[in-house]
Scaffold this motif. Structure first.
Motif, short mmCIF file in Angstrom:
data_model
loop_
_atom_site.label_atom_id
_atom_site.label_comp_id
_atom_site.label_asym_id
_atom_site.label_seq_id
_atom_site.Cartn_x
_atom_site.Cartn_y
_atom_site.Cartn_z
N TRP A 8 0.82 -1.21 0.00
CA TRP A 8 0.00 0.00 0.00
C TRP A 8 0.85 1.26 0.00
CZ3 TRP A 8 -4.32 -0.61 -2.05
CH2 TRP A 8 -5.06 -1.76 -1.85
N THR A 9 2.03 1.19 0.62
CA THR A 9 2.95 2.33 0.54
C THR A 9 3.38 2.52 -0.91
OG1 THR A 9 3.73 1.86 2.77
CG2 THR A 9 5.08 3.31 1.43
N VAL A 28 11.25 5.95 -2.31
CA VAL A 28 10.43 6.64 -1.31
C VAL A 28 9.56 5.64 -0.56
CG1 VAL A 28 8.57 8.33 -1.03
CG2 VAL A 28 10.48 8.83 -2.55
N SER A 29 9.03 4.66 -1.24
CA SER A 29 8.23 3.63 -0.58
C SER A 29 9.06 2.85 0.42
CB SER A 29 7.65 2.66 -1.60
OG SER A 29 6.87 3.32 -2.54
N LEU A 30 10.28 2.51 0.03
CA LEU A 30 11.19 1.79 0.92
C LEU A 30 11.51 2.63 2.16
CD1 LEU A 30 13.17 -0.54 1.53
CD2 LEU A 30 14.84 0.67 0.13
N MET A 31 11.82 3.90 1.96
CA MET A 31 12.14 4.77 3.10
C MET A 31 10.92 4.95 4.01
SD MET A 31 15.30 5.60 3.05
CE MET A 31 15.37 7.00 4.14
N PHE A 32 9.77 5.20 3.43
CA PHE A 32 8.55 5.43 4.20
C PHE A 32 8.20 4.20 5.03
CE2 PHE A 32 4.01 6.61 4.60
CZ PHE A 32 4.17 7.92 5.02
N THR A 33 8.27 3.03 4.42
CA THR A 33 7.97 1.79 5.14
C THR A 33 8.97 1.55 6.25
OG1 THR A 33 7.04 0.85 3.11
CG2 THR A 33 7.60 -0.69 4.86
N ASN A 85 13.50 -4.58 4.44
CA ASN A 85 12.38 -4.26 3.53
C ASN A 85 12.80 -4.40 2.08
OD1 ASN A 85 10.33 -3.75 5.38
ND2 ASN A 85 11.13 -1.71 5.78
N TYR A 86 14.01 -3.99 1.74
CA TYR A 86 14.43 -4.13 0.35
C TYR A 86 14.53 -5.60 -0.04
CZ TYR A 86 16.95 -3.97 -3.97
OH TYR A 86 17.30 -4.15 -5.27
N LYS A 87 15.18 -6.40 0.79
CA LYS A 87 15.34 -7.82 0.47
C LYS A 87 14.01 -8.55 0.45
CE LYS A 87 19.74 -8.35 0.00
NZ LYS A 87 20.32 -8.77 -1.24
N ARG A 88 13.12 -8.17 1.33
CA ARG A 88 11.87 -8.91 1.48
C ARG A 88 10.76 -8.44 0.55
NH1 ARG A 88 10.12 -13.61 3.96
NH2 ARG A 88 7.97 -13.31 4.45
N TYR A 89 10.68 -7.13 0.27
CA TYR A 89 9.52 -6.61 -0.46
C TYR A 89 9.83 -5.75 -1.67
CZ TYR A 89 7.60 -7.85 4.05
OH TYR A 89 7.27 -8.51 5.20
N PHE A 90 10.92 -5.01 -1.68
CA PHE A 90 11.11 -3.99 -2.69
C PHE A 90 12.14 -4.32 -3.76
CE2 PHE A 90 9.11 -1.50 0.67
CZ PHE A 90 8.10 -0.91 -0.06
#
Length: 134
Positions: A8-9, A28-33, A85-90
């Motif tokens: 959703w981010t 930006v999504s990575l940073m925000f999350t 977050n990068y490794k797992r989602y982005f």
């Protein structure tokens, strides 16, 4: 649960025309999350410290935004969240799979997801405000 937050981010950031034009939607999504997750963990740590009568986060010496050591400490504190977050989602492969999976959602599920995400963001900052003001 974290996948929902990451999606959703990314979704809401991808609706921003400036971010799309600059090509920084994923960053930006990575940073925000990551900042939200760090804030939630910091609130939990502060609550545990408050319960035991010790200010745990008070030990971290962060000065002004012009102090280079504050930037270094901030980078050290947020970097595990960025990496996770990068490794797992982005990363590209997983992000594309997530987008494909959520693209087939019904309209009701889409609205419920955005509503729950918005409530999550508001509660994150509200709880941070309550803890910081006490």
């Amino acid at each position: 649960m974290f996948c929902e937050i990451a999606y959703w981010t990314y979704y809401l950031c991808s609706k921003n025309k400036y971010l799309v034009r600059e090509g920084t939607v994923t960053f930006v999504s990575l940073m925000f999350t990551s900042i939200h997750e760090y804030t939630n963990i910091a609130c939990i740590i502060q609550l545990v410290g408050y319960y035991f009568g010790y200010n745990i986060l008070g030990c971290i010496k962060i000065g002004s935004r012009y102090d280079p050591s504050s930037w270094f400490i901030g980078l050290i504190l947020i970097s595990p969240f960025l990496w996770f977050n990068y490794k797992r989602y982005f990363n590209i492969v997983k992000l594309n799979k997530t987008i494909e999976r959520y693209a087939s959602m019904s309209r009701g599920r889409h609205i419920a997801g955005i509503l729950c995400y918005t409530i999550y963001v508001i509660l994150t900052y509200y709880i941070l405000y309550l803890i910081a003001s006490s």
